[in-house]
Design a protein around this motif. Sequence first.
Motif, PDB file in Angstrom:
ATOM      1  N   HIS A  19      77.459  49.821 -34.605  1.00  0.00           N
ATOM      2  CA  HIS A  19      78.540  49.644 -35.577  1.00  0.00           C
ATOM      3  C   HIS A  19      79.815  49.112 -34.938  1.00  0.00           C
ATOM      4  O   HIS A  19      80.803  48.881 -35.613  1.00  0.00           O
ATOM      5  CB  HIS A  19      78.804  50.960 -36.312  1.00  0.00           C
ATOM      6  CG  HIS A  19      77.698  51.317 -37.263  1.00  0.00           C
ATOM      7  ND1 HIS A  19      77.863  52.209 -38.294  1.00  0.00           N
ATOM      8  CD2 HIS A  19      76.421  50.882 -37.347  1.00  0.00           C
ATOM      9  CE1 HIS A  19      76.721  52.319 -38.960  1.00  0.00           C
ATOM     10  NE2 HIS A  19      75.834  51.531 -38.396  1.00  0.00           N
ATOM     11  N   GLN A  67      76.305  49.941 -44.802  1.00  0.00           N
ATOM     12  CA  GLN A  67      76.020  51.372 -45.077  1.00  0.00           C
ATOM     13  C   GLN A  67      76.559  51.803 -46.441  1.00  0.00           C
ATOM     14  O   GLN A  67      77.064  52.912 -46.593  1.00  0.00           O
ATOM     15  CB  GLN A  67      76.602  52.277 -43.974  1.00  0.00           C
ATOM     16  CG  GLN A  67      76.321  51.875 -42.541  1.00  0.00           C
ATOM     17  CD  GLN A  67      74.895  52.038 -42.076  1.00  0.00           C
ATOM     18  OE1 GLN A  67      74.423  51.287 -41.240  1.00  0.00           O
ATOM     19  NE2 GLN A  67      74.167  53.002 -42.621  1.00  0.00           N
ATOM     20  N   ASP A 107      70.862  47.512 -42.703  1.00  0.00           N
ATOM     21  CA  ASP A 107      71.630  48.673 -43.142  1.00  0.00           C
ATOM     22  C   ASP A 107      72.731  48.251 -44.127  1.00  0.00           C
ATOM     23  O   ASP A 107      73.868  48.699 -44.044  1.00  0.00           O
ATOM     24  CB  ASP A 107      72.219  49.456 -41.959  1.00  0.00           C
ATOM     25  CG  ASP A 107      71.158  50.167 -41.129  1.00  0.00           C
ATOM     26  OD1 ASP A 107      69.954  50.046 -41.471  1.00  0.00           O
ATOM     27  OD2 ASP A 107      71.516  50.833 -40.143  1.00  0.00           O
ATOM     28  N   ASP A 164      72.846  47.366 -36.209  1.00  0.00           N
ATOM     29  CA  ASP A 164      72.509  48.678 -35.624  1.00  0.00           C
ATOM     30  C   ASP A 164      73.708  49.282 -34.908  1.00  0.00           C
ATOM     31  O   ASP A 164      74.076  50.413 -35.194  1.00  0.00           O
ATOM     32  CB  ASP A 164      71.316  48.623 -34.656  1.00  0.00           C
ATOM     33  CG  ASP A 164      70.912  50.014 -34.196  1.00  0.00           C
ATOM     34  OD1 ASP A 164      70.764  50.892 -35.079  1.00  0.00           O
ATOM     35  OD2 ASP A 164      70.786  50.251 -32.984  1.00  0.00           O
ATOM     36  N   ASP A 198      75.497  46.393 -41.142  1.00  0.00           N
ATOM     37  CA  ASP A 198      75.787  47.831 -41.245  1.00  0.00           C
ATOM     38  C   ASP A 198      76.882  48.155 -42.260  1.00  0.00           C
ATOM     39  O   ASP A 198      77.814  48.889 -41.959  1.00  0.00           O
ATOM     40  CB  ASP A 198      76.126  48.389 -39.847  1.00  0.00           C
ATOM     41  CG  ASP A 198      74.966  48.247 -38.882  1.00  0.00           C
ATOM     42  OD1 ASP A 198      74.020  49.050 -38.969  1.00  0.00           O
ATOM     43  OD2 ASP A 198      74.972  47.294 -38.070  1.00  0.00           O
TER      44      ASP A 198
END
Length: 410
Positions: free
Chosen positions: A201, A10, A54, A199, A8
Amino acid sequence: MKFIATADWQLGMTARFLPPEARARYTQSRFEVLTRIGDLAQERGAEFIVVCGDVFETNQLDRRVIARTFEALRSVRIPIVLVPGNHDPLDSASIYDSEAFTRLSPDNVNVARTAEPIRVTAHAQVLPVPWSSKRPGRDLVAEACAGLEPPESGVSRVLAAHGAVASMNPDATDPATIDDALVTQLLRDGVIDVAVLGDRHSTTEVAAGIWYPGTPEVTARRDPHPGNVLVIEVPDDDGAVGAASTHGPGARHVQVEEVHVGSWQFVTLEQQFTARLDHEGETDDLEALRAQLAAIDNKSQTGVWLQLTGTITTRGAAELDRLIDEQGDLFALLEIWQSHSDLQTLPDGADFSDLHLTGFAQDALDDLVAQAAAGSAGSSPTTRSEADIAASTVAADALSLLYRLAGGHR
Ligand SMILES: [Mn+2]
């Protein structure tokens, strides 16, 4: 076998909730943390890094994000396995197929394109479970592991997947939910040695051997425990006994160490106020809030949301505004979390007595005080309408502003 599990990232996320100055620094920090992850890998002698989905916020990102990602990872020489998640799935518009990604991607970066084991070192295998669309509609982990045999002797296997697990999923009807009871069985059977997931965080141990590393740099106020990566060590299979006893809990003690790498923090602070006409109690409340803020380290990389409740006088509200303004200069973000606050300003005509207003000005002041009182907590709830409350808020704000402009409490 030792490796780093993270997820993640991102990258490319725009933190619209931050003011522009802080937003730019935050974006930069989220590349810099990648360099720290690489440094940590080197310090600990990790043999590879796995990123559980992610990696990128979306598939449609500026080329600059990709360039900066690889620049931040420049000194990392060990294999890096990127597993596409729901934000960056391997669909027809995949970022991993973009011109910039394919041109800039170094040789040690391996995008997992299928759910088949990748041999990352002589003794380690990663079984990635990439997403190929935003809604796979089935448990991809169960599918990838169906009929899978344990790895050959001397090889450890890491399951690297993305998504919510059944035991923690608020939406249990989502068919993409990962059956974590099945993952526990895979661990018992020695089909995998450890499972790492993206998924959530927030760093989370789902069950023995099943972990969410969480995001290395906080992404949202609601994440209770972000900013970490996991250094995971699976003891080498000594090969002395058969597969049934060398695998599974009890035989292979996977060591998982959480290491904080993030540099930002998002916090919420609560403060209760009690209006007092002598202002003494209120001053204590303001000082308590000031002390809470003062206790925070690294303010320039901290976002603070205040949850304020209770009652405050006009004078106290003006002092609160001033406190938030002054302290706001130090923090990346400091604001009242309106939806989680309920602070009523109690208008107090005496607050303005030393202004010595007369005539029209005094009449206007009296009107504002009356209007502010009409919607405040002290009035009867049955007679309070939405419009009264809205007008009361505006009137209270106006009184607070007047108080400050008039130089109250200099
Ligand atoms: Mn995510």
